[in-house]
Scaffold this motif. Structure first.
Motif, mmCIF file in Angstrom:
data_model
loop_
_atom_site.group_PDB
_atom_site.id
_atom_site.type_symbol
_atom_site.label_atom_id
_atom_site.label_comp_id
_atom_site.label_asym_id
_atom_site.label_seq_id
_atom_site.Cartn_x
_atom_site.Cartn_y
_atom_site.Cartn_z
ATOM 1 N N SER A 177 0.742 -1.281 0.027
ATOM 2 C CA SER A 177 -0.080 -0.052 -0.009
ATOM 3 C C SER A 177 0.959 1.396 0.093
ATOM 4 C CB SER A 177 -0.919 -0.082 1.325
ATOM 5 O OG SER A 177 -0.035 -0.111 2.349
ATOM 6 N N GLU A 237 -2.965 -4.574 -6.843
ATOM 7 C CA GLU A 237 -3.453 -3.912 -6.068
ATOM 8 C C GLU A 237 -3.171 -2.505 -6.082
ATOM 9 O OE1 GLU A 237 -2.524 -4.716 -1.645
ATOM 10 O OE2 GLU A 237 -2.771 -2.525 -0.926
ATOM 11 N N GLY A 296 -8.085 -0.103 -4.668
ATOM 12 C CA GLY A 296 -8.220 -1.525 -4.130
ATOM 13 C C GLY A 296 -7.492 -2.679 -4.921
#
Ligand SMILES: Cc1cc2nc3c(=O)[nH]c(=O)nc-3n(C[C@H](O)[C@H](O)[C@H](O)COP(=O)(O)OP(=O)(O)OC[C@H]3O[C@@H](n4cnc5c(N)ncnc54)[C@H](O)[C@@H]3O)c2cc1C
Ligand code: SF4
Length: 329
Positions: A13, A179, A183
């Motif tokens: 992330s 990713e 999302g």
């Protein structure tokens, strides 16, 4: 010389967030394609986010009998993996047919899929190229196009996709896990790459900053009988003129199931759906193989310099199926 920033994110992330802030940034895998393109001034990222140690670099069995390949798995380790060699030999053969031992040690699974076309005009910033500079024109159509596409081309671009691995994954119905800013996604391998249409600058359906994290292979027991046939100008260190990934399931001389994909002929790995449909339920015989290959290539629109690819692709498909089935020739 152009300056750029180099970053290593601590998490997937974090890497995605870094690129979300940098519209001209790029992920860096092994760098064997991206860094070459930077040296040629074709790619001009102002930020490189190194993802080579971020995602898994392992091949793991899935509970359903399939396999998950970490995006950072080096090409050489994927090719040598015992599970891959036993269950999906087409994948191992495709990788070993590409690049060189040293490059395969550095190149990652995700980077391999996203390497860019070797069209000579794309790599030469002094020539017009719609893929590199949209709206400037295509130098290849009236120029040198011997290595380029014959299927699914557009008036804007006739480039061929270069990855051997991608062709094998398309045949095996692999699924690409990503990713990104919106999302997670699971994209069928056959839908990852695009045909050029009027927007050849876009190779794939990925958004900016969408990271490939893994590739899943579904269980496909008959892929244990599969192969990759690559035709090229030199025996090694050369991209495909034509390549065929094939897996086939034959019982009592009848084709129960088959997977076929072509490389070197289109802007994306070309899944040979039409040929597969013709082959299923029919005899495992040379004449039927030839009919199926011809049906697949019926829509080919070659240019003068690459018309040879049409019979070459047909013959390579037939040869791969003959080799796998042992049918009389
Ligand atoms: C001389 C030579 C011969 C070659 N011959 C062949 C051949 O015959 N067949 C063949 O298939 N290949 C061949 N290759 C290409 C080689 O396989 C690729 O350069 C290599 O696989 C790219 O992997 P990489 O990890 O170095 O990618 P990089 O160069 O690091 O990246 C390539 C692209 O992928 C993006 N990227 C990297 N990782 C991710 C990720 N996880 N998520 C999203 N985007 C990512 C980068 O931003 C970049 O756009 C050859 C290369 C050379 C230099
Ligand atoms: S074929 Fe595509 S990549 Fe090659 S010059 Fe034309 S637009 Fe550029």
């Amino acid at each position: 010389m152009r300056t750029f920033r180099y970053e290593r994110a601590g998490s997937v992330s974090g890497a995605v967030a870094l690129l979300a802030e940098a519209p001209h940034g790029a992920f860096l895998g092994g760098g064997t394609n991206l860094v070459d393109l930077m040296k040629l001034d074709v790619a001009r990222p102002d930020l490189l986010v190194d993802v080579r140690r971020l995602t898994s670099d392992q091949v793991d069995e899935l509970p359903d009998g399939g396999v998950r390949i970490g995006a950072a798995t080096p090409n050489s380790e994927l090719a040598a993996d015992p599970l891959i060699r036993r269950r999906y030999p087409v994948l191992s053969q495709a990788l070993l047919s590409g690049a060189s031992g040293q490059l395969r040690n550095l190149a990652t699974t995700a980077g391999n899929l996203l390497q860019r076309t070797r069209c000579p005009y794309f790599q030469n910033v002094t020539t017009p190229c719609n893929k590199r500079e949209p709206g400037t024109g295509c130098s290849a159509i009236e120029g040198y196009h011997r290595d380029l596409a014959v299927l699914g081309t557009s008036p804007e671009c006739v480039a061929a996709h270069p990855s051997d691995l991608a062709v094998a994954l398309a045949a095996l119905d692999a699924v690409v896990r990503t990713e990104g800013p919106d999302g997670e996604r699971a994209i069928p391998m056959t839908e990852l790459h695009r045909l050029p249409g009027p927007q050849p600058q876009r190779d794939t359906v990925l958004q900016h900053g969408e990271l490939i994290t893994a590739i899943d292979l579904p269980p496909l027991p008959f892929a244990a009988r599969s192969c990759y046939r690559k035709i090229r100008d030199r025996a090694s260190y050369a991209f495909a003129l034509v390549a065929v990934a094939a897996a086939i399931d034959v019982a009592d001389g009848v084709v129960r199931d088959v997977r076929l994909a072509l490389g070197g002929v289109a802007h994306k790995p070309w899944r040979a759906v039409r040929a597969e449909e013709l082959l299923r339920g029919g005899p495992a015989a040379q004449e039927r193989f030839r009919q199926a290959a011809e049906a697949e290539l019926a829509d080919a629109r070659p240019l003068p310099g690459n018309a040879f690819k049409v019979p070459l692709a047909r013959n390579t498909m037939v040869r791969a199926l003959l080799d796998l089935t042992g049918a009389p020739r």
